[in-house]
Design a protein around this motif. Structure first.
Motif, PDB file in Angstrom:
ATOM      1  N   ARG A  60       0.839  -1.192   0.000  1.00 25.61           N
ATOM      2  CA  ARG A  60       0.000   0.000   0.000  1.00 25.61           C
ATOM      3  C   ARG A  60       0.878   1.248   0.000  1.00 25.61           C
ATOM      4  O   ARG A  60       1.906   1.295   0.682  1.00 25.61           O
ATOM      5  CB  ARG A  60      -0.895  -0.008   1.246  1.00 25.61           C
ATOM      6  N   VAL A  61       0.470   2.253  -0.773  1.00 23.39           N
ATOM      7  CA  VAL A  61       1.160   3.542  -0.755  1.00 23.39           C
ATOM      8  C   VAL A  61       0.725   4.273   0.505  1.00 23.39           C
ATOM      9  O   VAL A  61      -0.388   4.784   0.593  1.00 23.39           O
ATOM     10  CB  VAL A  61       0.849   4.370  -2.011  1.00 23.39           C
ATOM     11  N   VAL A  62       1.618   4.299   1.498  1.00 27.31           N
ATOM     12  CA  VAL A  62       1.313   4.927   2.783  1.00 27.31           C
ATOM     13  C   VAL A  62       1.388   6.446   2.672  1.00 27.31           C
ATOM     14  O   VAL A  62       0.585   7.173   3.273  1.00 27.31           O
ATOM     15  CB  VAL A  62       2.291   4.417   3.866  1.00 27.31           C
ATOM     16  N   ALA A  63       2.370   6.922   1.918  1.00 26.06           N
ATOM     17  CA  ALA A  63       2.531   8.369   1.755  1.00 26.06           C
ATOM     18  C   ALA A  63       3.177   8.647   0.415  1.00 26.06           C
ATOM     19  O   ALA A  63       3.942   7.831  -0.110  1.00 26.06           O
ATOM     20  CB  ALA A  63       3.368   8.961   2.892  1.00 26.06           C
ATOM     21  N   ARG A  64       2.869   9.814  -0.125  1.00 26.66           N
ATOM     22  CA  ARG A  64       3.442  10.275  -1.386  1.00 26.66           C
ATOM     23  C   ARG A  64       3.884  11.714  -1.184  1.00 26.66           C
ATOM     24  O   ARG A  64       3.064  12.567  -0.864  1.00 26.66           O
ATOM     25  CB  ARG A  64       2.399  10.175  -2.501  1.00 26.66           C
ATOM     26  N   THR A  65       5.178  11.990  -1.348  1.00 23.22           N
ATOM     27  CA  THR A  65       5.736  13.299  -1.006  1.00 23.22           C
ATOM     28  C   THR A  65       6.627  13.802  -2.124  1.00 23.22           C
ATOM     29  O   THR A  65       7.460  13.050  -2.643  1.00 23.22           O
ATOM     30  CB  THR A  65       6.579  13.209   0.281  1.00 23.22           C
ATOM     31  N   GLU A  66       6.481  15.065  -2.516  1.00 25.56           N
ATOM     32  CA  GLU A  66       7.408  15.662  -3.478  1.00 25.56           C
ATOM     33  C   GLU A  66       8.665  16.070  -2.729  1.00 25.56           C
ATOM     34  O   GLU A  66       8.622  16.859  -1.781  1.00 25.56           O
ATOM     35  CB  GLU A  66       6.785  16.883  -4.159  1.00 25.56           C
ATOM     36  N   VAL A  67       9.806  15.512  -3.134  1.00 26.31           N
ATOM     37  CA  VAL A  67      11.063  15.765  -2.425  1.00 26.31           C
ATOM     38  C   VAL A  67      12.032  16.616  -3.235  1.00 26.31           C
ATOM     39  O   VAL A  67      13.104  16.966  -2.743  1.00 26.31           O
ATOM     40  CB  VAL A  67      11.737  14.433  -2.013  1.00 26.31           C
ATOM     41  N   ALA A  68      11.687  16.944  -4.477  1.00 25.96           N
ATOM     42  CA  ALA A  68      12.472  17.848  -5.323  1.00 25.96           C
ATOM     43  C   ALA A  68      11.634  18.119  -6.560  1.00 25.96           C
ATOM     44  O   ALA A  68      10.604  17.479  -6.787  1.00 25.96           O
ATOM     45  CB  ALA A  68      13.815  17.235  -5.708  1.00 25.96           C
ATOM     46  N   ASP A  69      12.070  19.078  -7.372  1.00 21.21           N
ATOM     47  CA  ASP A  69      11.347  19.340  -8.617  1.00 21.21           C
ATOM     48  C   ASP A  69      11.326  18.070  -9.460  1.00 21.21           C
ATOM     49  O   ASP A  69      12.381  17.550  -9.850  1.00 21.21           O
ATOM     50  CB  ASP A  69      12.035  20.459  -9.399  1.00 21.21           C
ATOM     51  N   GLY A  70      10.134  17.568  -9.734  1.00 17.26           N
ATOM     52  CA  GLY A  70      10.007  16.393 -10.585  1.00 17.26           C
ATOM     53  C   GLY A  70      10.333  15.074  -9.925  1.00 17.26           C
ATOM     54  O   GLY A  70      10.453  14.057 -10.611  1.00 17.26           O
ATOM     55  N   VAL A  71      10.476  15.053  -8.596  1.00 18.44           N
ATOM     56  CA  VAL A  71      10.809  13.813  -7.883  1.00 18.44           C
ATOM     57  C   VAL A  71       9.792  13.593  -6.771  1.00 18.44           C
ATOM     58  O   VAL A  71       9.579  14.473  -5.930  1.00 18.44           O
ATOM     59  CB  VAL A  71      12.226  13.858  -7.274  1.00 18.44           C
ATOM     60  N   VAL A  72       9.151  12.417  -6.759  1.00 22.30           N
ATOM     61  CA  VAL A  72       8.245  12.059  -5.675  1.00 22.30           C
ATOM     62  C   VAL A  72       8.798  10.844  -4.940  1.00 22.30           C
ATOM     63  O   VAL A  72       9.403   9.953  -5.536  1.00 22.30           O
ATOM     64  CB  VAL A  72       6.815  11.759  -6.163  1.00 22.30           C
ATOM     65  N   ARG A  73       8.591  10.859  -3.641  1.00 21.28           N
ATOM     66  CA  ARG A  73       8.952   9.724  -2.795  1.00 21.28           C
ATOM     67  C   ARG A  73       7.682   8.967  -2.457  1.00 21.28           C
ATOM     68  O   ARG A  73       6.678   9.564  -2.047  1.00 21.28           O
ATOM     69  CB  ARG A  73       9.636  10.199  -1.515  1.00 21.28           C
ATOM     70  N   LEU A  74       7.713   7.639  -2.664  1.00 25.15           N
ATOM     71  CA  LEU A  74       6.621   6.774  -2.263  1.00 25.15           C
ATOM     72  C   LEU A  74       7.060   5.963  -1.058  1.00 25.15           C
ATOM     73  O   LEU A  74       8.094   5.285  -1.099  1.00 25.15           O
ATOM     74  CB  LEU A  74       6.233   5.808  -3.387  1.00 25.15           C
ATOM     75  N   ASP A  75       6.280   6.033   0.027  1.00 26.06           N
ATOM     76  CA  ASP A  75       6.491   5.172   1.178  1.00 26.06           C
ATOM     77  C   ASP A  75       5.472   4.046   1.091  1.00 26.06           C
ATOM     78  O   ASP A  75       4.257   4.290   1.075  1.00 26.06           O
ATOM     79  CB  ASP A  75       6.314   5.946   2.477  1.00 26.06           C
TER      80      ASP A  75
END
Length: 316
Positions: free
Chosen positions: A8-23
């Protein structure tokens, strides 16, 4: 045996221009997350048969989350576009792995060189080096500070003396001889990023004695060629013998015979199709194994590699 599971995607965070982090975490009632070590990656099985590999960038000691960071590539093949536009918190995604062909070896000291999204496997390596009490420095290049994921967090955690940010719009291209300095016996140099950066690091460090070089490539070093003279492959578990034709790969011959082997990139970069070798000498054409690992001849990547000396016996 397949190692796939749904997370499951617990969190989705933009960590830089054009970069997302999926937890990513387990579904309710799902099995515990697999363990992993710095340098490992996950396979994300996306829509329409897309399978893409993304390095784990979180904490190996966190039992609740597996984290990846994905750069949106406008001219990519659809994987990053899917992640950026179709995956949201609460969604589920099928994953495979983790697998690791970029392990952090023991060394007297480290230099980490990251280019752009190549920072992702390096982040947990920094934590591991710190825990080991081993001296290290990170040289991190990118287009601009805004495009460099985790940059400010790393500076805050470890200090600007060890985390050298080198955005191209401020510093130009990385001056690798200056950044790497003199040869340090026993030092390991780790690099991940775009091909030209890897090639440049390989040219500099390849001329040195006493230092170890470890690279992780996102793409093959040249055109992928799986052709050659025909040869036979013996499957050790069943005694079956297959002929691999001049215009097909070992993987294709196995698939034609109804033998399932996990695979993804089909260009010798992801490591999904790694197969143990029980006899013979493979002709390694991958972009993964080190010269020492190639000389051992105990594994091969059947999507691209062929046979130098037969019979080639695989642990299948």
């Amino acid at each position: 045996m397949s190692d796939r599971r749904r997370l499951r995607v617990v969190a989705r965070t933009e960590v830089a221009d054009g970069v997302v982090r999926l937890d990513l975490g387990p579904e309710e009632g799902g099995a515990p997350l697999p363990t992993w070590s710095p340098g490992a990656h996950l396979d994300l099985h996306l829509a329409d048969g897309l399978v893409r590999q993304y390095s784990l960038c979180g904490d190996p000691d966190d039992p609740e989350r597996l984290s990846v960071a994905v750069l949106r590539e406008a001219d990519g093949r659809g994987g990053s576009e899917h992640v950026h536009t179709r995956l949201a918190a609460g969604d589920t995604v099928e994953v495979g792995g983790p697998r690791n062909h970029f392990e952090l070896v023991d060394a007297a000291s480290y230099v980490f060189v990251a280019g752009g999204i190549g920072i992702t496997p390096i982040v947990p390596m920094l934590r591991a080096a710190e825990e080991r009490g081993v001296p290290w420095v990170l040289v991190y290049g990118g287009r601009s500070r805004a495009s460099m994921a985790f940059a400010e967090d790393l500076v805050a955690a470890y200090g600007a003396d060890r985390v050298r940010l080198r955005p191209a719009d401020e510093h130009g291209l990385l001056d690798l001889p200056a950044e790497l300095g003199d040869v340090v016996p026993g030092r390991a140099v780790y690099c991940c990023g775009p091909g030209p950066l890897l090639d440049a690091v390989e040219r500099v460090v390849g001329e040195r004695d006493g230092e170890q070089l470890h690279l992780e490539r996102f793409a093959p070093t040249g055109d992928v060629d799986t052709t050659g003279e025909a040869f036979e492959v013996e499957l050790a578990r069943t005694g079956t013998t297959l002929e691999v034709g001049p215009d097909e790969s070992v993987l294709e011959a196995l698939e034609d015979a109804g033998i399932a082997v996990e695979s993804s990139c089909r260009e010798g970069t992801c490591g999904t199709c790694e197969t143990a070798v029980r006899g013979g000498v493979p002709e390694h054409r991958d972009a993964i194994l080190t010269p020492e690992e190639r000389a051992a001849n105990d594994v091969m990547f059947v999507c691209v590699s062929r046979c130098l000396q037969g019979p080639l016996v695989l642990d299948l």
